[in-house]
Design a protein around this motif. Structure first.
Motif, PDB file in Angstrom:
ATOM      1  N   UNK A   1       0.584  -1.104  -0.317  1.00 24.78           N
ATOM      2  CA  UNK A   1       0.081  -0.158  -0.356  1.00 24.78           C
ATOM      3  C   UNK A   1       1.047   1.238   0.058  1.00 24.78           C
ATOM      4  N   UNK A   2       0.353   2.199  -0.908  1.00 22.97           N
ATOM      5  CA  UNK A   2       1.598   3.755  -1.083  1.00 22.97           C
ATOM      6  C   UNK A   2       2.721   3.700  -2.015  1.00 22.97           C
ATOM      7  N   UNK A   3       2.854   2.624  -3.193  1.00 26.62           N
ATOM      8  CA  UNK A   3       4.089   1.965  -3.468  1.00 26.62           C
ATOM      9  C   UNK A   3       3.633   1.864  -5.110  1.00 26.62           C
ATOM     10  N   UNK A   4       3.402   3.054  -5.311  1.00 23.50           N
ATOM     11  CA  UNK A   4       3.344   3.314  -7.014  1.00 23.50           C
ATOM     12  C   UNK A   4       4.805   2.646  -7.923  1.00 23.50           C
ATOM     13  N   UNK A   5       3.964   2.258  -9.252  1.00 20.08           N
ATOM     14  CA  UNK A   5       5.225   1.885 -10.033  1.00 20.08           C
ATOM     15  C   UNK A   5       6.559   2.364  -9.847  1.00 20.08           C
ATOM     16  N   UNK A   6       6.166   4.312  -9.843  1.00 19.12           N
ATOM     17  CA  UNK A   6       7.423   4.817 -10.227  1.00 19.12           C
ATOM     18  C   UNK A   6       8.226   5.214  -8.649  1.00 19.12           C
ATOM     19  N   UNK A   7       8.069   4.898  -7.395  1.00 15.06           N
ATOM     20  CA  UNK A   7       8.381   4.641  -6.765  1.00 15.06           C
ATOM     21  C   UNK A   7       9.474   3.274  -6.946  1.00 15.06           C
ATOM     22  N   UNK A   8       8.559   2.201  -6.781  1.00 13.03           N
ATOM     23  CA  UNK A   8       9.101   0.738  -6.938  1.00 13.03           C
ATOM     24  C   UNK A   8      10.065   1.432  -8.053  1.00 13.03           C
ATOM     25  N   UNK A   9      10.183   1.546  -9.378  1.00 10.49           N
ATOM     26  CA  UNK A   9      11.242   2.234 -10.077  1.00 10.49           C
ATOM     27  C   UNK A   9      12.297   2.202  -9.642  1.00 10.49           C
ATOM     28  N   UNK A  10      11.927   3.022  -8.502  1.00  6.12           N
ATOM     29  CA  UNK A  10      13.360   4.210  -7.458  1.00  6.12           C
ATOM     30  C   UNK A  10      13.787   3.677  -6.637  1.00  6.12           C
ATOM     31  N   UNK A  11      12.845   2.249  -5.932  1.00  3.70           N
ATOM     32  CA  UNK A  11      13.463   1.989  -4.862  1.00  3.70           C
ATOM     33  C   UNK A  11      14.609   0.624  -5.741  1.00  3.70           C
TER      34      UNK A  11
END
Length: 205
Positions: free
Chosen positions: A80-90
């Motif tokens: 929850x709260x992790x979108x595709x953009x944040x996942x790519x950043x991680x």
């Protein structure tokens, strides 16, 4: 469902790339690290793809150099709260193995280095990823207080190919770059001999 793209790289943008597969051009959104590892436009490349759909953007493809990164991406966006953009950043700052290690030692600061990931979200990611595989089965963070006896990892094609190039007198940074490019071209299931040949071709460019 599209799971992999293999074709000619047409162009690379700031956040995505265009790959021509048999005359059809596919746009795949990628992390910065993946985009930097792509070959020059006009050359063949392979990306493992995750197909997502949203009401705001419609269908969208996300591309990764390995299956492990694609699996780690799908695990991250389930939080929850992790979108595709944040996942790519991680994944830009922590590839699957490093992410698993950070989760195992509860290193929230390492996860928070990703763009768009604050301390609270980093804590949630570390908490929710405990015990979940991040790609390869060996990348499974253990739960607190549980000791997992890990088997020594089998030699990887990447490591053996880099070692072979080092034995030929190639500098390590150049060897790693050449092997990365070779694996992108051939796929992560390529034979060691083929990877070494392709890496030598990269070095000769």
């Amino acid at each position: 469902m599209i799971g992999r793209l293999r074709g000619v790289l047409v162009e690379v943008g700031e956040t995505d790339c265009l790959i021509d597969c048999g005359g059809v051009g596919y746009v795949a959104s990628c992390g910065a690290r993946t985009l930097q590892r792509l070959p020059a436009p006009g050359e063949e490349t392979t990306l493992f793809v995750e197909h997502q759909w949203s009401a705001e953007q419609g269908p969208r493809l996300y591309g990764f150099p390995t299956r492990d990164e694609r699996r780690a991406f799908t695990t991250l966006i389930a939080i929850q709260g992790v979108g595709p953009k944040a996942a790519l950043s991680v994944l830009d700052v922590l590839p699957p193995g490093e992410l698993a290690a950070a989760v195992a030692r509860e290193d929230k600061a390492a996860v928070a280095r990703a763009n768009g990931v604050g301390p609270k979200l980093a804590l949630r990611i570390v908490t929710e990823l405990k015990g979940k595989p991040l790609g390869d089965p060996s990348f499974t963070p253990s739960a607190p207080g549980v000791h997992v006896e890990a088997l020594p990892p089998a030699p990887s094609v990447t490591g053996e190919a880099i070692a072979a190039l080092l034995g030929l007198g190639v500098a390590e940074v150049n060897a790693r770059r050449a092997v990365d490019q070779a694996l992108i071209r051939l796929g992560d299931e390529a034979a060691l001999s083929a990877v070494i040949r392709a890496a030598l071709q990269e070095l000769g460019r």
